[in-house]
Design a protein around this motif. Structure first.
Motif, mmCIF file in Angstrom:
data_model
loop_
_atom_site.group_PDB
_atom_site.id
_atom_site.type_symbol
_atom_site.label_atom_id
_atom_site.label_comp_id
_atom_site.label_asym_id
_atom_site.label_seq_id
_atom_site.Cartn_x
_atom_site.Cartn_y
_atom_site.Cartn_z
ATOM 1 N N PHE A 148 0.608 -0.911 -0.165
ATOM 2 C CA PHE A 148 0.125 0.356 -0.181
ATOM 3 C C PHE A 148 0.621 1.046 0.615
ATOM 4 O O PHE A 148 1.625 1.345 0.766
ATOM 5 C CB PHE A 148 -0.804 0.240 1.403
ATOM 6 C CG PHE A 148 -2.208 1.199 0.979
ATOM 7 C CD1 PHE A 148 -3.140 0.709 0.819
ATOM 8 C CD2 PHE A 148 -1.554 2.215 2.018
ATOM 9 C CE1 PHE A 148 -3.807 1.941 0.805
ATOM 10 C CE2 PHE A 148 -2.917 3.484 1.973
ATOM 11 C CZ PHE A 148 -3.757 2.890 1.006
ATOM 12 N N ALA A 149 1.334 2.185 -1.074
ATOM 13 C CA ALA A 149 1.733 2.771 -0.762
ATOM 14 C C ALA A 149 1.416 3.927 -0.896
ATOM 15 O O ALA A 149 0.089 4.204 -1.205
ATOM 16 C CB ALA A 149 1.949 3.069 -2.836
ATOM 17 N N GLY A 150 2.165 5.441 -0.078
ATOM 18 C CA GLY A 150 1.843 5.678 0.840
ATOM 19 C C GLY A 150 0.908 6.288 1.724
ATOM 20 O O GLY A 150 0.806 7.025 1.859
ATOM 21 N N GLY A 151 1.018 5.305 2.766
ATOM 22 C CA GLY A 151 0.257 4.899 3.673
ATOM 23 C C GLY A 151 0.335 3.518 4.646
ATOM 24 O O GLY A 151 1.951 2.828 4.048
ATOM 25 N N SER A 152 -0.380 3.250 5.288
ATOM 26 C CA SER A 152 -0.009 2.148 6.106
ATOM 27 C C SER A 152 -0.898 1.935 6.785
ATOM 28 O O SER A 152 -1.993 2.174 7.060
ATOM 29 C CB SER A 152 1.299 2.850 7.044
ATOM 30 O OG SER A 152 0.761 3.461 8.313
ATOM 31 N N VAL A 153 -1.153 0.302 6.870
ATOM 32 C CA VAL A 153 -2.749 0.077 7.625
ATOM 33 C C VAL A 153 -2.550 0.346 9.303
ATOM 34 O O VAL A 153 -1.203 0.245 10.363
ATOM 35 C CB VAL A 153 -1.979 -1.677 7.790
ATOM 36 C CG1 VAL A 153 -1.282 -2.635 7.979
ATOM 37 C CG2 VAL A 153 -3.574 -2.528 8.358
ATOM 38 N N GLU A 154 -3.739 0.720 9.807
ATOM 39 C CA GLU A 154 -3.471 0.924 11.230
ATOM 40 C C GLU A 154 -4.491 0.051 11.913
ATOM 41 O O GLU A 154 -4.503 -0.306 13.388
ATOM 42 C CB GLU A 154 -4.341 2.416 11.465
ATOM 43 C CG GLU A 154 -3.118 3.202 10.895
ATOM 44 C CD GLU A 154 -2.012 3.725 11.550
ATOM 45 O OE1 GLU A 154 -2.052 2.765 12.720
ATOM 46 O OE2 GLU A 154 -1.249 3.928 10.964
ATOM 47 N N GLY A 155 -5.956 -0.332 11.486
ATOM 48 C CA GLY A 155 -6.961 -0.565 11.446
ATOM 49 C C GLY A 155 -7.371 -1.993 11.183
ATOM 50 O O GLY A 155 -7.026 -2.495 10.264
ATOM 51 N N VAL A 156 -7.749 -2.993 12.378
ATOM 52 C CA VAL A 156 -8.203 -4.702 11.406
ATOM 53 C C VAL A 156 -9.829 -5.278 12.151
ATOM 54 O O VAL A 156 -9.714 -4.721 13.776
ATOM 55 C CB VAL A 156 -7.315 -5.037 11.542
ATOM 56 C CG1 VAL A 156 -7.314 -5.629 12.701
ATOM 57 C CG2 VAL A 156 -7.222 -6.881 11.052
ATOM 58 N N ALA A 157 -10.334 -5.588 11.804
ATOM 59 C CA ALA A 157 -11.856 -6.313 12.016
ATOM 60 C C ALA A 157 -12.374 -7.127 11.460
ATOM 61 O O ALA A 157 -11.637 -6.923 10.145
ATOM 62 C CB ALA A 157 -12.823 -5.140 12.274
ATOM 63 N N SER A 158 -12.137 -8.534 12.427
ATOM 64 C CA SER A 158 -12.794 -9.781 11.716
ATOM 65 C C SER A 158 -14.695 -9.455 11.596
ATOM 66 O O SER A 158 -15.121 -9.706 12.229
ATOM 67 C CB SER A 158 -12.392 -10.501 12.726
ATOM 68 O OG SER A 158 -13.394 -11.611 11.825
ATOM 69 N N ASP A 159 -14.733 -9.678 10.705
ATOM 70 C CA ASP A 159 -16.837 -10.500 10.068
ATOM 71 C C ASP A 159 -16.711 -11.832 9.733
ATOM 72 O O ASP A 159 -18.131 -11.910 9.674
ATOM 73 C CB ASP A 159 -16.611 -9.356 8.455
ATOM 74 C CG ASP A 159 -15.879 -9.223 7.133
ATOM 75 O OD1 ASP A 159 -15.170 -10.579 7.661
ATOM 76 O OD2 ASP A 159 -16.710 -9.741 6.250
ATOM 77 N N GLY A 160 -15.487 -12.559 10.333
ATOM 78 C CA GLY A 160 -15.948 -14.357 9.582
ATOM 79 C C GLY A 160 -15.126 -14.814 8.423
ATOM 80 O O GLY A 160 -15.279 -16.148 8.202
ATOM 81 N N SER A 161 -15.436 -13.268 7.584
ATOM 82 C CA SER A 161 -15.299 -14.493 6.544
ATOM 83 C C SER A 161 -13.545 -13.562 5.475
ATOM 84 O O SER A 161 -13.878 -14.206 4.803
ATOM 85 C CB SER A 161 -15.869 -13.969 5.814
ATOM 86 O OG SER A 161 -15.870 -12.676 5.445
ATOM 87 N N GLY A 162 -13.645 -12.596 6.443
ATOM 88 C CA GLY A 162 -12.361 -12.344 6.072
ATOM 89 C C GLY A 162 -12.074 -11.037 7.603
ATOM 90 O O GLY A 162 -12.579 -10.857 8.506
ATOM 91 N N PHE A 163 -11.312 -9.823 6.537
ATOM 92 C CA PHE A 163 -11.399 -8.547 7.152
ATOM 93 C C PHE A 163 -11.292 -7.834 7.534
ATOM 94 O O PHE A 163 -10.858 -7.287 5.460
ATOM 95 C CB PHE A 163 -9.544 -8.699 8.076
ATOM 96 C CG PHE A 163 -9.217 -9.849 8.978
ATOM 97 C CD1 PHE A 163 -9.595 -10.257 10.278
ATOM 98 C CD2 PHE A 163 -8.715 -11.108 8.146
ATOM 99 C CE1 PHE A 163 -8.814 -11.798 10.865
ATOM 100 C CE2 PHE A 163 -7.637 -11.977 8.749
ATOM 101 C CZ PHE A 163 -8.251 -12.046 10.104
ATOM 102 N N TRP A 164 -11.932 -6.443 7.682
ATOM 103 C CA TRP A 164 -12.070 -5.093 6.819
ATOM 104 C C TRP A 164 -11.003 -4.567 7.930
ATOM 105 O O TRP A 164 -10.370 -4.497 8.638
ATOM 106 C CB TRP A 164 -13.422 -4.614 7.422
ATOM 107 C CG TRP A 164 -14.045 -4.769 6.714
ATOM 108 C CD1 TRP A 164 -15.224 -6.309 7.319
ATOM 109 C CD2 TRP A 164 -15.243 -4.393 5.733
ATOM 110 N NE1 TRP A 164 -16.286 -6.334 5.962
ATOM 111 C CE2 TRP A 164 -16.062 -5.659 5.659
ATOM 112 C CE3 TRP A 164 -14.315 -3.636 4.676
ATOM 113 C CZ2 TRP A 164 -16.699 -5.115 4.119
ATOM 114 C CZ3 TRP A 164 -14.881 -3.498 3.567
ATOM 115 C CH2 TRP A 164 -16.224 -4.161 2.892
ATOM 116 N N VAL A 165 -10.193 -3.828 6.625
ATOM 117 C CA VAL A 165 -8.958 -3.232 7.512
ATOM 118 C C VAL A 165 -8.729 -1.844 6.729
ATOM 119 O O VAL A 165 -9.085 -0.840 5.910
ATOM 120 C CB VAL A 165 -7.803 -3.974 6.780
ATOM 121 C CG1 VAL A 165 -6.395 -2.570 7.260
ATOM 122 C CG2 VAL A 165 -7.601 -5.422 7.132
#
Length: 282
Positions: A148-165
C-alpha cells in the motif's frame, strides 16, 4: 408435573450460576487510543456506559473482544515492552499481561477463535496482519496484505469471512478494504479526505453488517459499501486507534441454562430437607 420434574432435575445440579460474557451492555462499543489512558465502553451514540482506567500513561492501541470466553484483549502501548493485556469482560479485572513477539502492532480484533493484530511496520510498503497467542505472545500466523504505497495499515476487524482493514494515507484520508482469510483483496471505499482526518481503529457490527471507524476526535459509522450512517464525537485530542463491537446477548437457550442453574440453588436445599424429613428415625 413438568415444573416438578424441572425442579427435581435442577436440584441435582451444582449450585452455581454462570456469568456469561458480552451481556453487560449488549451491542455496545469499546473505544480507546492515542491520547487516552481510559478504555471506554460506549453505546452507539457515544454515551459512556463504563470505563477501564489503564495503568500510568498506557494507551489502548488496539482492542479485541471475546464474549464467548468473557475476555477483552487490549494492546497497551507506551510501555517499554509492548504487551497484550487480558481483562475479564464482566468485572474488568486484569487476568494476564503478555509481551508479544510480532512487530509493533496497531489495532486488534478477535475472530471467534484467534486474536489478530495489524502492523504498520512491514518491510517496504508491505502490510501484514499477525495472528497472536494472547497467553504466550507468540506469533502463530503472518498474513500479507500486499503493498500500500503512500500509507500504512492501522485498523483491523474480523467479520467471519475475512478482515476489514483501514489504511492511513499520508497527508490525510484513508481507505477501508476487505481481505479474505488468505489475504486476497476485496471491495474498498474511501473515508475522509486530504488534510481532513485519517482512519485508525475499525470495529465490525455483525448485527447489521456495518463498520465503526475511529479517527481523530470522532468515531464514524459506515455501511460496508461506504455510506456514512452517523458518528459521535470523542475528545478532540484522541485518535481512536482501538474500536471494537462487543456483541449481542446470548441466545435464548443460554438464558434457559442459566435459569436452570439458578433453580438448582433454590431447589436443592428444599429437596435435601424433604429427604431428611422422610428418612426413618435412627
Amino acid at each position: 408435573m413438568t415444573m416438578i420434574r424441572i425442579l427435581t432435575f435442577a436440584a441435582l445440579l451444582p449450585c452455581t450460576v454462570p456469568v456469561f460474557g458480552g451481556t453487560v451492555f449488549p451491542n455496545s462499543l469499546w473505544v480507546g487510543g492515542q491520547g487516552m489512558s481510559i478504555l471506554e465502553n460506549v453505546d452507539q451514540s457515544g454515551n459512556v456506559l463504563r470505563s477501564l482506567t489503564l495503568p500510568g500513561t498506557t494507551e489502548a492501541k488496539g482492542i479485541g473482544v471475546d464474549p464467548a470466553h468473557n475476555r477483552i484483549y487490549v494492546h497497551e502501548g507506551n510501555n517499554s515492552v509492548p504487551t497484550i493485556v487480558t481483562y475479564d469482560l464482566t468485572t474488568l479485572s486484569q487476568l494476564s499481561s503478555t509481551p508479544y513477539s510480532a512487530p509493533f502492532l496497531a489495532d486488534l480484533t478477535f475472530d471467534g477463535s484467534s486474536l489478530w493484530g495489524a502492523s504498520p511496520t512491514g518491510p517496504g510498503n508491505t502490510q501484514f496482519l499477525y495472528r497472536i497467542d494472547p497467553l504466550t505472545g507468540n506469533t502463530l500466523q503472518t498474513l500479507s496484505l500486499g503493498t500500500f504505497a503512500g500509507g500504512s495499515v492501522e485498523g483491523v476487524a474480523s467479520d467471519g469471512s475475512g478482515f476489514w482493514v483501514s489504511f492511513e494515507i499520508n497527508g490525510g484520508g484513508g481507505v477501508i478494504q476487505h481481505f479474505a482469510l488468505d489475504g486476497t483483496a476485496g471491495s474498498s471505499f474511501n473515508v475522509f479526505g486530504p488534510l481532513v482526518n485519517i482512519p485508525v481503529g475499525v470495529g465490525y457490527d455483525p448485527t447489521n453488517n456495518t463498520l465503526w471507524v475511529g479517527a481523530l476526535g470522532v468515531v464514524e459509522h459506515y455501511t460496508t459499501g461506504g455510506a456514512l450512517l452517523g458518528s459521535f464525537a470523542i475528545p478532540s485530542n484522541v485518535y481512536a486507534q482501538g474500536v471494537e463491537f462487543e456483541g449481542t446477548a446470548p441466545e435464548p437457550g443460554t438464558f434457559l441454562l442459566a435459569g436452570i442453574a439458578l433453580l438448582s440453588c433454590i431447589a436443592a436445599p428444599q429437596v435435601r430437607r424433604k429427604r431428611r424429613q422422610g428418612s426413618p428415625a435412627a
